[in-house]
Design an enzyme around this catalytic site. Sequence first.
Site, PDB file in Angstrom:
ATOM      1  N   HIS A   1      66.099  49.464  52.869  1.00  0.00           N
ATOM      2  CA  HIS A   1      66.006  48.226  53.418  1.00  0.00           C
ATOM      3  C   HIS A   1      67.231  48.251  54.674  1.00  0.00           C
ATOM      4  CE1 HIS A   1      67.719  43.898  53.220  1.00  0.00           C
ATOM      5  NE2 HIS A   1      66.703  43.740  54.067  1.00  0.00           N
TER       6      HIS A   1
ATOM      7  N   GLU B   1      70.042  49.629  52.067  1.00  0.00           N
ATOM      8  CA  GLU B   1      69.983  49.786  50.794  1.00  0.00           C
ATOM      9  C   GLU B   1      69.054  50.898  50.437  1.00  0.00           C
ATOM     10  OE1 GLU B   1      71.284  45.487  49.371  1.00  0.00           O
ATOM     11  OE2 GLU B   1      69.408  45.656  50.525  1.00  0.00           O
TER      12      GLU B   1
ATOM     13  N   SER C   1      62.884  43.442  52.241  1.00  0.00           N
ATOM     14  CA  SER C   1      64.160  42.961  51.793  1.00  0.00           C
ATOM     15  C   SER C   1      64.406  42.338  50.333  1.00  0.00           C
ATOM     16  CB  SER C   1      64.863  41.712  52.898  1.00  0.00           C
ATOM     17  OG  SER C   1      63.931  40.567  52.827  1.00  0.00           O
TER      18      SER C   1
ATOM     19  N   ASN D   1      71.032  40.840  49.236  1.00  0.00           N
ATOM     20  CA  ASN D   1      70.475  39.595  49.101  1.00  0.00           C
ATOM     21  C   ASN D   1      70.682  39.000  47.801  1.00  0.00           C
ATOM     22  OD1 ASN D   1      69.477  39.157  51.714  1.00  0.00           O
ATOM     23  ND2 ASN D   1      67.504  40.296  51.372  1.00  0.00           N
TER      24      ASN D   1
END
Length: 166
Positions: A73, A85, A52, A123
């Site tokens: 991800h 992702e 991540s 993130n």
Amino acid sequence: MGKITFTTDRDALNDTDLIVEAIIENMDLKQKLYSDLGKQCKPETVFASNTSSLSITQMAESSGRPDKFVGVHFFNPVQIMKLVEVIRTDYTDQNVFDNCVEWVGQIGKVAVKCGDTPGFIVNRLLVPNLIQAILMLERGDATTHDIDISMQLGAGNPMGPLHLAD
């Protein structure tokens, strides 16, 4: 989906086309794994990390085949969350990247493309938001309820940042 095999047996990976790794978020462990797999698997095997936030480039370099390395991800819970992702490095072969993006669509997910930047897209945007919510709460600027409901009703988020961080 019928062609996807889940395994913890490394010998089963020798003749694999694509390996998606999802081990603990520890760069040393991931680099060791990819170094070993780079020597073990057929030269055409593409490696993909489900990290991540760790550097895809560092893992790719450890593999001995950085041109055949991407990040993929997936978000939790995987069976519900549609987004994946797909991360490329400066080394990633364009065909490898395009094939991974296509594969993500074939398994019923929505791919977004990103370069190898800390936190990728979600993130990178989410964590500062969560930190600010926590800091507001710690300073006494607003209550947990008021922070969360503000982001739900004011920003259209399905849940507030403190609820999400819990």
